[in-house]
Design an enzyme around this catalytic site. Structure first.
Site, mmCIF file in Angstrom:
data_model
loop_
_atom_site.group_PDB
_atom_site.id
_atom_site.type_symbol
_atom_site.label_atom_id
_atom_site.label_comp_id
_atom_site.label_asym_id
_atom_site.label_seq_id
_atom_site.Cartn_x
_atom_site.Cartn_y
_atom_site.Cartn_z
ATOM 1 N N HIS A 149 29.270 81.135 -15.792
ATOM 2 C CA HIS A 149 29.624 79.718 -17.172
ATOM 3 C C HIS A 149 28.309 78.823 -16.875
ATOM 4 O O HIS A 149 28.592 78.441 -17.833
ATOM 5 C CB HIS A 149 30.606 79.020 -15.935
ATOM 6 C CG HIS A 149 31.911 79.310 -16.789
ATOM 7 N ND1 HIS A 149 32.657 79.867 -17.751
ATOM 8 C CD2 HIS A 149 33.015 80.198 -15.990
ATOM 9 C CE1 HIS A 149 33.773 79.566 -17.895
ATOM 10 N NE2 HIS A 149 33.794 80.459 -16.219
ATOM 11 N N CYS A 168 40.777 82.711 -16.576
ATOM 12 C CA CYS A 168 39.105 81.708 -16.836
ATOM 13 C C CYS A 168 40.439 80.666 -16.357
ATOM 14 O O CYS A 168 41.557 80.645 -18.083
ATOM 15 C CB CYS A 168 38.186 81.651 -16.890
ATOM 16 S SG CYS A 168 37.258 80.662 -17.538
ATOM 17 N N LEU A 169 39.917 79.681 -15.936
ATOM 18 C CA LEU A 169 40.682 78.291 -16.075
ATOM 19 C C LEU A 169 40.708 77.739 -17.792
ATOM 20 O O LEU A 169 40.649 77.161 -18.001
ATOM 21 C CB LEU A 169 40.246 77.546 -15.069
ATOM 22 C CG LEU A 169 40.634 77.643 -13.538
ATOM 23 C CD1 LEU A 169 40.591 76.417 -12.270
ATOM 24 C CD2 LEU A 169 42.340 77.695 -13.404
ATOM 25 N N GLY A 179 37.946 79.428 -8.759
ATOM 26 C CA GLY A 179 36.906 79.207 -8.989
ATOM 27 C C GLY A 179 36.047 77.932 -10.032
ATOM 28 O O GLY A 179 36.982 78.606 -10.855
ATOM 29 N N HIS A 239 31.411 85.914 -12.332
ATOM 30 C CA HIS A 239 32.004 84.948 -13.300
ATOM 31 C C HIS A 239 31.929 83.398 -13.476
ATOM 32 O O HIS A 239 30.865 83.106 -14.416
ATOM 33 C CB HIS A 239 33.666 85.292 -12.870
ATOM 34 C CG HIS A 239 34.180 84.138 -13.842
ATOM 35 N ND1 HIS A 239 35.800 85.054 -15.012
ATOM 36 C CD2 HIS A 239 34.374 83.077 -14.019
ATOM 37 C CE1 HIS A 239 36.541 84.075 -15.640
ATOM 38 N NE2 HIS A 239 35.292 83.193 -15.232
ATOM 39 N N GLU A 240 31.781 82.994 -11.963
ATOM 40 C CA GLU A 240 31.067 81.531 -12.199
ATOM 41 C C GLU A 240 29.449 81.225 -12.300
ATOM 42 O O GLU A 240 28.936 80.223 -13.185
ATOM 43 C CB GLU A 240 31.579 80.482 -11.071
ATOM 44 C CG GLU A 240 32.716 80.717 -10.764
ATOM 45 C CD GLU A 240 33.600 80.206 -11.901
ATOM 46 O OE1 GLU A 240 33.263 79.631 -12.418
ATOM 47 O OE2 GLU A 240 35.033 80.649 -11.337
ATOM 48 N N GLN A 278 32.789 73.325 -16.914
ATOM 49 C CA GLN A 278 34.337 73.847 -17.397
ATOM 50 C C GLN A 278 34.473 72.058 -17.552
ATOM 51 O O GLN A 278 35.734 71.910 -17.734
ATOM 52 C CB GLN A 278 34.430 74.651 -16.555
ATOM 53 C CG GLN A 278 34.785 76.104 -16.566
ATOM 54 C CD GLN A 278 35.252 77.060 -15.511
ATOM 55 O OE1 GLN A 278 34.976 77.049 -14.945
ATOM 56 N NE2 GLN A 278 36.297 77.561 -16.369
HETATM 57 ZN ZN LIG Z 1 36.072 80.766 -16.183
#
Ligand SMILES: [Zn+2]
Length: 185
Positions: A138, A92-93, A45, A134-135, A50
């Site tokens: 963000h 998380c990226l 995701g 989670h997204e 991000q």
């Molecule tokens: Zn993340």
């Protein structure tokens, strides 16, 4: 186009993203860049903040980790209902190499606009439900580390700061080694 993923801590990741006015070609290009960036980073995701775009849009693809799923675009998502609780070890990226258990709703219903701008509702469970929450976080300027104890968060913050310094040093080194550097303006 693959975009640079912003690494936490960074002020842009703490901002609340703004709703998209419409899903036009510009928005679709952004969504394409987001999915390309997500796949290149082997993520499930990615949210627009991000890649430093403060728009309320998300891409998620939990396949093949979750059978029967595919790429989902969520523009202006709203979580309209949740059910149950579950814990999952999240990464998380924007926080590479870190993973911690976070408690989330087990099931969520999300309403959003799709890639063509059409409203739809999606019932999510398993990894997809985790990814949506989670997204969505963000878009509100919240990261999974904000769900951890302040002690754990500080330890991860220190490791991320070190990682960012190392990456900046590597980049500076690569520029120095690049041929023609001396004449480069
Ligand atoms: Zn993340």
């Amino acid at each position: 186009m693959i975009r640079e993923i912003i690494i936490w801590p960074d002020p842009v990741l703490k901002q609340v993203a703004k709703p998209a006015e419409r899903v036009d070609d510009g928005m679709r290009r952004l969504l394409d860049d987001m999915s390309e960036t997500m796949y290149a980073a082997d993520g499930v995701g990615l949210a627009a903040p991000q890649i430093a775009v403060l728009k309320r849009c998300i891409v998620i693809d939990t396949s093949p980790r979750q059978e029967g799923q595919k790429l989902v675009h969520l523009v202006n998502p709203e979580i309209v209902r949740t059910e149950g609780l579950t814990t999952y070890t999240e990464g998380c990226l924007s926080i590479p190499g870190e993973a911690e258990e976070v408690e989330r709703a087990a099931k969520v219903w999300v309403r959003a606009l799709d890639y063509s701008g059409k409203p739809f509702e999606l019932e999510c469970e398993g990894l997809l439900a985790i990814a949506v929450q989670h997204e969505y976080d963000h878009l509100e300027g919240t990261l999974f580390v904000d769900h951890l104890s302040s002690l754990k968060r500080e330890i991860i913050r220190r490791r991320m700061k070190k990682l960012k310094q190392e990456r900046a040093a590597e980049r500076a080194d690569a520029i120095k080694r690049a041929p023609g550097h001396e004449s480069a303006l």
